[in-house]
Design a protein around this motif. Structure first.
Motif, mmCIF file in Angstrom:
data_model
loop_
_atom_site.group_PDB
_atom_site.id
_atom_site.type_symbol
_atom_site.label_atom_id
_atom_site.label_comp_id
_atom_site.label_asym_id
_atom_site.label_seq_id
_atom_site.Cartn_x
_atom_site.Cartn_y
_atom_site.Cartn_z
ATOM 1 N N UNK B 56 0.830 -1.205 0.000
ATOM 2 C CA UNK B 56 0.000 0.000 0.000
ATOM 3 C C UNK B 56 0.864 1.255 0.000
ATOM 4 N N UNK B 60 1.063 4.116 -2.919
ATOM 5 C CA UNK B 60 0.826 5.535 -2.614
ATOM 6 C C UNK B 60 2.025 6.392 -3.046
ATOM 7 N N UNK B 66 -6.491 5.032 -2.695
ATOM 8 C CA UNK B 66 -7.414 3.930 -2.457
ATOM 9 C C UNK B 66 -8.868 4.376 -2.568
ATOM 10 N N UNK B 138 -8.448 -2.664 -2.089
ATOM 11 C CA UNK B 138 -8.159 -3.930 -1.401
ATOM 12 C C UNK B 138 -9.509 -4.598 -1.144
#
Lengths: 474, 474
Positions: B56, B60, B66, B138
């Motif tokens: 993650x 980013x 997200x 996710x």
């Protein structure tokens, strides 16, 4: 370029329209193609990520471990706990086919996962040594809803669901209450949303639970929002799913359980508690971006100065600079609508004097500060910011607490000055059904059971057993 | 108490049985009630959480944000991209009812979310200023599978899916390749699983993609595992969903897109690359627990010493102490099966001499160290640990690289010494279909396009256009 932000309806003119205007202009979500589903856009999802990271740590501090259980529940499994299936049956999305083939058994998309977890644990739990088991999962669930509203009510939503099993009834109830406390302090101290908390009435408790505890917040418009619930099942689920363990005295006993959850609905609570006619206002601890640096233009010296401010604050704060080619005014409005607590305006004249301007999202006050005092001033700003926001929310709650002794009185209050209305109540399901039919409202939570013996229920006039908050609610 | 861990089948006796024994004994997962679904238990989910947190951050850093898109896809939407729906149709779980009511349109559970995201962005993207858009989510997805295997293939699985849109074809392809690089370094440097990477053949590329890039790892048994894929769509999806933007020259243009994903299958890669006959072996950067302190007994001095060791190392390492009433031997085996890199044994005699014993998960070597050297020795241990593990995995890959020029040669290699087999290949879909029919294997990735003009395809004998790795695969 000609970029404009749409006008937000005033809160006092039309609260519902104001809410959807804010949600849309702050770019939090859009509706999905399937009725009642939501697309969480980056700004909306980032708030949920902040909530997740804080709550997840709090759960883990209580010994909770994250897991993942399947999305699909076979019909036969769901039928094992009757009250539970009755509560959820009309809302269940049902899979009957895969590709072109009919399935031999219907599968439901989880509306919650008690039955899956109970079924699994019936094989895992053998001895008191296997207990307690404390599971949590961050997942999507689906409950088909007729009327939907951004964050507050949608068919599919994101939440966390905790499920724990214990070797004594007392321990299970304590877990239920511990988590209620985790929720309460998270919502009050991080989201800065004051709540009332307590037991739900029998009418309002969770399908299959023995006791449901709740935290209830009040929105700017006086409607209540159920913000988190924690359920104590005693050994009811264990009986339905045959979850037995050998206790220390080597006797078989049914296990005791709890479950608890909060959802993306908390984003709605944030908006409707703190927002104003210019958009969202985010508490500093939950704001994905706490400081937005807004250069007045993109000249080299301004860019340099903005970057140096960024570097000075970046270790301590979540911060961004907007170097896009949008106008200064547009950038300011955008940051305002998104509820970013502090804007730092970097302009050529101020810079020449060694100053920048801090712009406060709550008051909209601007103060000029010396660049040499930057970190101190920003620290000072944030010390005060959350206190202001919290006090304002507490004040709103205080002006929305009422009491009534008759249904007429109650009805008049919720029609004219909506809020939490404390009434003496018999506690009967049938009586609350009647109140619901007459007023379209139900109880939010029980305040206490200490009512004088001669006090009468506000609706049915039989003996009251408890003082209970009723309210119009989302 | 009489606790026993089950015996794990030897890796060399029966690799498939070894794998399920490890998965079960390390308490990573169990099967769900619905065929092909998985319950991720705390030990399994914790590894996924570690993977999430590292990836993650990497996403980013590339400017990815997200989001969350709905679970359900209306049939009509899915029909817009023909190759895409053809690829997924037989695996789609279909919702036809809610409660007792038939729906007017079938809804599919997402097998992947390209169509939802493309449909949404067709309203969002107007100008080149709106681009690039870089989303990730996710989530759980569902693809009905006939044969399933823990982590490697299940109907429902957890993954991340990235979706990006760009204002030029080149930028979109660069994003596809950037992410491939993120995957490659994550899998090689964090999971310590060496990979081959490159383009997929037309036969193996993703439904609807123009190019699919892949990272392919090799397991201990010589079978390949597709470990991550990144797809370049050029403007194909934008055409199907009418995603147009005004470019800098004020002309309308279709947007260019990529998508990419890795899943819980990476947990399978970890097990089958590093594990041994005693269970899992976890690389230190991905191990949810890096050090397990195991007291020989629960006497006061041992407890005290264990806690002091815990406190000394807790800032730097993810660490646990096992104070349960299990036997010392059981605790040691449990930690071993779960693949915890380092065990610190705290026993009364050693403590009296100012020593503790470090036990290495890879070599099973035990070394006695001075308590006063604790932090240094542990640091030293971890400096070496990952290098050992990585080198072992690289060595395994190196012994499993082969080449062949005819189908007979190829077939003999994958039957006798399975691994990646480099062959000259024509690249035709029909030829690869033939290879699949004859050998039950397909290509893994293209190595290069530099083949000599007179080289012939290993199967059809027409001119070869590329050197390509074929392998038996999971």
């Amino acid at each position: 370029m000609a970029q404009k932000l749409e006008k937000i309806t005033s809160r006092d003119t039309d609260f519902a329209k104001w809410y959807t205007d804010v949600v849309k202009n702050a770019k939090l979500m859009e509706y999905g193609q399937v009725k009642g589903t939501m697309i969480l856009k980056p700004n909306g999802y980032a708030i949920w990520e902040m909530m997740q990271s804080i709550l997840d740590k709090n759960f883990k501090d209580k010994g909770v471990k994250n897991v993942y259980f399947p999305l699909l529940i076979p019909e036969s499994l769901f039928m094992k706990e009757k009250k539970h299936i009755e509560g959820f049956a009309p809302e269940l999305a049902t899979i009957t086919m895969v590709g072109n083939k009919e399935l031999s058994e219907k599968l439901f998309i989880r509306p919650t996962s008690e039955v899956l977890i109970a079924d699994f644990l019936s094989n895992e739990i053998k001895s008191y040594r296997d207990l307690p088991i404390k599971y949590n999962q961050w997942v999507n669930v689906l409950r088909w809803e007729k009327t939907t509203r951004p964050f507050l009510r949608s068919s599919e939503f994101l939440w966390q669901e905790g499920h724990t099993f214990h070797s004594s009834s007392e321990e299970a109830r304590n877990m239920t209450l511990d988590i209620l406390e985790v929720y309460k302090s998270f919502v009050e101290d991080i989201l800065l949303v004051p709540v009332l908390s307590g037991l739900k009435t029998d009418h309002e408790k969770f399908a299959g639970a023995k006791e449901t505890y709740t935290i209830e917040s009040i929105m700017y418009d006086g409607q209540a929002l159920q913000s988190g619930t924690s359920h104590f099942f005693d050994n009811e689920f264990a009986k339905a799913f045959n979850i037995k363990f050998q206790n220390k005295e080597q006797k078989e006993e049914y296990a005791y359980s709890s479950s608890w959850g909060v959802s993306t609905r908390l984003i709605g609570a944030l908006i409707m508690t703190h927002g104003d006619d210019n958009g969202m206002i985010l508490p500093s601890k939950i704001a994905p971006i706490q400081i937005s640096i807004i250069p007045v233009n993109n000249s080299e010296s301004i860019i340099q100065q903005s970057e140096s401010i960024f570097n000075e604050l970046n270790d301590k704060y979540r911060i961004e600079i907007d170097f896009s080619d949008k106008t200064f005014g547009y950038k300011m409005s955008e940051s305002e609508i998104q509820g970013i607590p502090l804007r730092i305006e970097v302009g050529p004249r101020d810079i020449a004097d060694g100053n920048v301007v801090l712009s406060d999202r709550i008051s909209n006050n601007k103060i000029k500060i010396k660049l040499t005092d930057l970190v101190n001033e920003v620290d000072k700003f944030f010390k005060d910011y959350d206190i202001q926001l919290k006090n304002r929310a507490i004040k709103n709650l205080e002006t929305k607490l009422f009491s009534a002794t008759t249904l007429e009185e109650y009805d008049s209050i919720i029609k004219n000055t909506p809020g939490f209305v404390l009434v003496p109540f018999c506690g009967e399901v049938s009586c609350e059904d009647e109140v619901k039919l007459k007023t379209s409202t139900v109880s939010r939570c029980i305040k206490d059971f200490n009512v004088q013996t001669n006090t009468k229920c506000f609706n049915c006039n039989s003996n009251a057993k408890m003082n209970t908050y009723f309210a119009r609610s989302y």
